[in-house]
Structure formats: C-alpha cells, structure tokens
Design an enzyme around this catalytic site. Structure first.
Site, PDB file in Angstrom:
ATOM      1  N   ASP A  83      33.567  27.983  -1.311  1.00 11.16           N
ATOM      2  CA  ASP A  83      33.929  28.934  -0.526  1.00 11.16           C
ATOM      3  C   ASP A  83      34.590  28.014   0.655  1.00 11.16           C
ATOM      4  OD1 ASP A  83      31.296  28.448  -0.005  1.00 11.16           O
ATOM      5  OD2 ASP A  83      31.260  30.384   1.557  1.00 11.16           O
ATOM      6  N   GLU A 141      29.243  31.359  -0.808  1.00  9.20           N
ATOM      7  CA  GLU A 141      27.261  29.561   0.481  1.00  9.20           C
ATOM      8  C   GLU A 141      27.809  30.402   1.450  1.00  9.20           C
ATOM      9  OE1 GLU A 141      25.156  27.630   2.126  1.00  9.20           O
ATOM     10  OE2 GLU A 141      27.075  27.480   2.651  1.00  9.20           O
ATOM     11  N   GLU A 142      28.395  30.117   2.435  1.00  7.98           N
ATOM     12  CA  GLU A 142      29.029  30.357   4.287  1.00  7.98           C
ATOM     13  C   GLU A 142      28.410  32.144   4.335  1.00  7.98           C
ATOM     14  OE1 GLU A 142      29.202  28.344   6.053  1.00  7.98           O
ATOM     15  OE2 GLU A 142      29.743  26.298   4.835  1.00  7.98           O
ATOM     16  N   HIS A 366      32.164  21.897  10.323  1.00  2.00           N
ATOM     17  CA  HIS A 366      32.755  23.198  10.520  1.00  2.00           C
ATOM     18  C   HIS A 366      33.390  23.135  12.306  1.00  2.00           C
ATOM     19  CE1 HIS A 366      29.329  26.370   8.681  1.00  2.00           C
ATOM     20  NE2 HIS A 366      29.732  25.190   7.709  1.00  2.00           N
TER      21      HIS A 366
END
Length: 399
Positions: A83, A141-142, A366
């Site tokens: 993702d 996963e996020e 990020h």
C-alpha cells in the site's frame, strides 16, 4: 550449493524486469485495502513465471515456490507490503506518481517489486533446494491491519510456516548497509481520542461555565506526566498528543474539546499500564472539574519481536552480501509495524536495507520528497531476501 554469486547473477538477469515492475507500481499508488491494480500486476507476473498462488480477501496474494530437490524440507514465508500513502509526490522522477494525492512514500513499491524479483530467482533455483517458500504480498500495512487479516486467513498454515522474514527500505542508512535489530524491532502502536464535554458560555462570565479548554489542558498536562511518574523509567515507552480541537471565536467559552494521541510501548505489561493510566487520568480530572469525559481507546499493532534464534542466520547471510563491516546491530524504536501479527505466531526476523546514496541527503519516510533509487535498494535487498530464505531452508547443507 547456492552461493551469493549464483544469486547475484540471477538478479542481474532479472534486474530490468524488477525495476520496471517497481516503476509501474510507483506510478499507480493505491491506499490501504485499495491495492487492486497492484495485486493484479503481482498475479500476472506470477502467472508468467508459472508460480501458483491464491488471492486473499480479494487483494492479498500468497504464492508458493516449492523446491524439487529430494527431501521433506522446511517452510519459510517472505512478506512484502503493497500500500501507498495519501501524500502528493513532489519528487521529479520519470516514474513519478500519476495519481493526485497518492504516492509510495514508505517504499512499499520497492518491497513488492523486490519480492517478485525473489520469486524469479527462486523459481530458477527450485531444483537446488527442498521445502517451500511462501511469498506474501500483503495489503494495508499503513494502519489497515493487513497483517492481522492475512494471519486470520491462515497464510501460516497448510503447510505450516517454520519461520518468516521481511525487509524494509531505510533512507537514513547508506546504501550497501543493513540494519539488524536485536529482539525488539518496534513497539506497540495504540491510539486514543478523548472528548471533554463542559458547559459553554460568555467569556466574561467563566464562573457560569465548565470550561472544556481549561479542563482538557489539565488532562494534557497529566497525561504527559504518565510516562515519567507512573511507569518504570528504564522501560521504553511514550505518549504523544498530536491534535487538540476546541473553540471557534474570541468571546465564547467552548463547551467541548477533543484531543487525540498515540501510545507506544515495547512490552504488553507496560502497554496495559499506559492504557489504564490514560483512562484513569482523563476521567478523574474531568470529574474533578464537573465535566463529562468520553474516551475512545484503540489497540493498534502489537510489539514486533525478532526471534533471537534467527539472528545469527540473518547476520551471517547479510555479511555474505555486503561484508563484515556493513551489517549494523541496532536497537529498535517505537514505530509500528504489522509484521508483528506474523511474528506473534511463528519465529520471525525483520531487517532494514539502507538506501541513501553517496553524497545524498536522506529523505524522510512518509514525506512528499521520499525517494529510493533502484540501484540503491534492489542489488542488496533482492539477494538478501533470497539467501535468507535459502539458508534457512538448507541450513548446513548450503555450505
């Protein structure tokens, strides 16, 4: 015997394909539980390789490469997350994201393409080993609990997995180096939202109100004291309050205020203690000042622990690739990682692959400037994941 040079030669054979897959994934980022096109690309690549797979929850992909060498063998799982993040990319590269407001800002495009590269190499080497390698292409996963959902859908069974491994890009470490974490990889990652309900009124008559902003300020101060006054100072932990929402104008005392934050710990006892103290402190202070308190506390990813019995295998394998001095032994941190759900069930190990090129300033994960060069990651991560799996399967027989 399968050695580093065998694997490197096969990597060079497939390198162009691996890089191309990474570029496709990077240009078409998809957020958690939306990775349908990425999943389709993975499946189509596996079909071309004649590697069997099954689809989990419509998006996740679990492939299996079985060794054909005589013997029962063990079972190992390698995992990659797929993702992206809701960030507008600012890096000007030929394969820049084509989707407004979305980008691969944590390297999951690299992880996915890398595991496909591992699949290509293992497929060529299957006559050299016994046992099997499960390849998990995991969604969400996020913050989407993808690892938890995959485990619940029995990815570790039939056949039962003996060990699991994963790697992650790390832009703060030089390319050609690996970071290995002893025991604790990362902490648990829980969150809370506390809403304080008071009585609003005119700013000139505060005695006729219950000032939610005043009350929530006391809550914030008290919560910030929990880690230093209620929990053993020798234990790693933190509470961070990350948002405060209250009030609208200069002459009205707000009737409500809301704070949200995160709670991190490296063991389950401390995790439970922190949760109890946050709840008790908030409710107690609100009661003292006559306000109402509503708490939403969400348990997130658990502590992720590397298995100490796998440590020497991983370190020795990585040293085969980059040499004795470029494998760093590190302590983990308080970030969150849902590989923890796999690590809770089977012996597991997770390591980082450095990607910062010479004379390059590290970019932040990020962030809208996050960037990983192909040659900084794949020539190290692809052989590493391949050889970690093979060395686990073959043990002393791969010498």
């Amino acid at each position: 015997m399968i050695n580093v040079e065998n694997v490197r030669l096969l990597f060079e054979k497939y390198k162009k394909n691996i890089y191309g897959l990474r570029h496709q994934i990077h240009m078409h980022p998809e957020l958690k539980w939306e990775e349908k096109q990425t999943s389709l690309l993975v499946r189509n690549t596996l079909k071309k390789l004649n590697i069997p797979f099954k689809v989990i929850k419509g998006i996740g992909v679990l492939a299996v490469v079985k060794g054909t060498k005589a013997g029962k063998g063990k079972v190992v799982l390698l995992r990659a997350d797929m993702d992206a993040l809701p960030i507008q990319e600012k890096v000007e590269i030929p394969f820049k994201s084509k989707v407004p407001g979305k980008m691969h800002a944590c390297g999951h495009d690299c992880h996915t393409a890398n595991l496909l590269g591992v699949a290509m190499i293992l497929n060529q080497l299957k006559s050299k080993f016994c046992g099997c390698v499960k390849l998990l292409f995991q969604p969400a996963e996020e913050g989407g609990f993808g690892g938890k959902v995959m485990v619940e859908n029995k990815i570790l069974e039939n056949p039962q997995v003996d060990a699991a491994f994963a790697t992650h890009v790390i832009t703060s470490e030089k390319s050609g180096k690996f970071n290995v974490y002893q025991k604790i990889l990362c902490g648990s990652a829980d969150s809370f939202k506390i809403t304080v309900q008071g009585i609003g009124g005119h700013a000139a008559t505060p005695h006729k109100t219950i000032d939610a902003i005043f009350v929530v300020a006391q809550v914030i101060n008290a919560i910030n004291s929990i880690t230093s006054r209620y929990i053993d100072p020798n234990v790693s932990k933190l509470i961070s309050i990350c948002s405060v929402q209250a009030g609208t104008v200069t002459n009205i005392i707000s009737e409500s205020a809301q704070i949200v934050g995160t709670v991190r710990a490296v063991d389950e006892i401390t995790r439970k203690q922190l949760m109890t103290h946050v709840k008790n402190v908030a409710t107690g202070i609100c009661k003292t000042y006559g306000a109402k308190c509503h708490i939403e506390y969400e348990l997130g990813y658990p502590v992720c622990v590397n298995d100490d019995k796998l440590e020497s295998l991983v370190i020795n394998t990585l040293k085969q690739i980059v040499g004795e001095t470029d494998v760093n032994i590190c302590h983990g941190d308080l970030s969150g990682e849902d590989f923890a759900y796999i690590a809770k069930q089977v012996p597991s190990f997770y390591f980082d692959t450095g990607t910062c090129e010479k004379d390059q300033q590290p970019t932040s994960h990020h962030s809208d400037t996050f960037y990983v060069a192909d040659d900084a990651f794949f020539p190290y991560a692809c052989p590493a994941m391949t050889l970690v799996a093979l060395n686990f399967l073959m043990g002393d027989n791969n010498e």
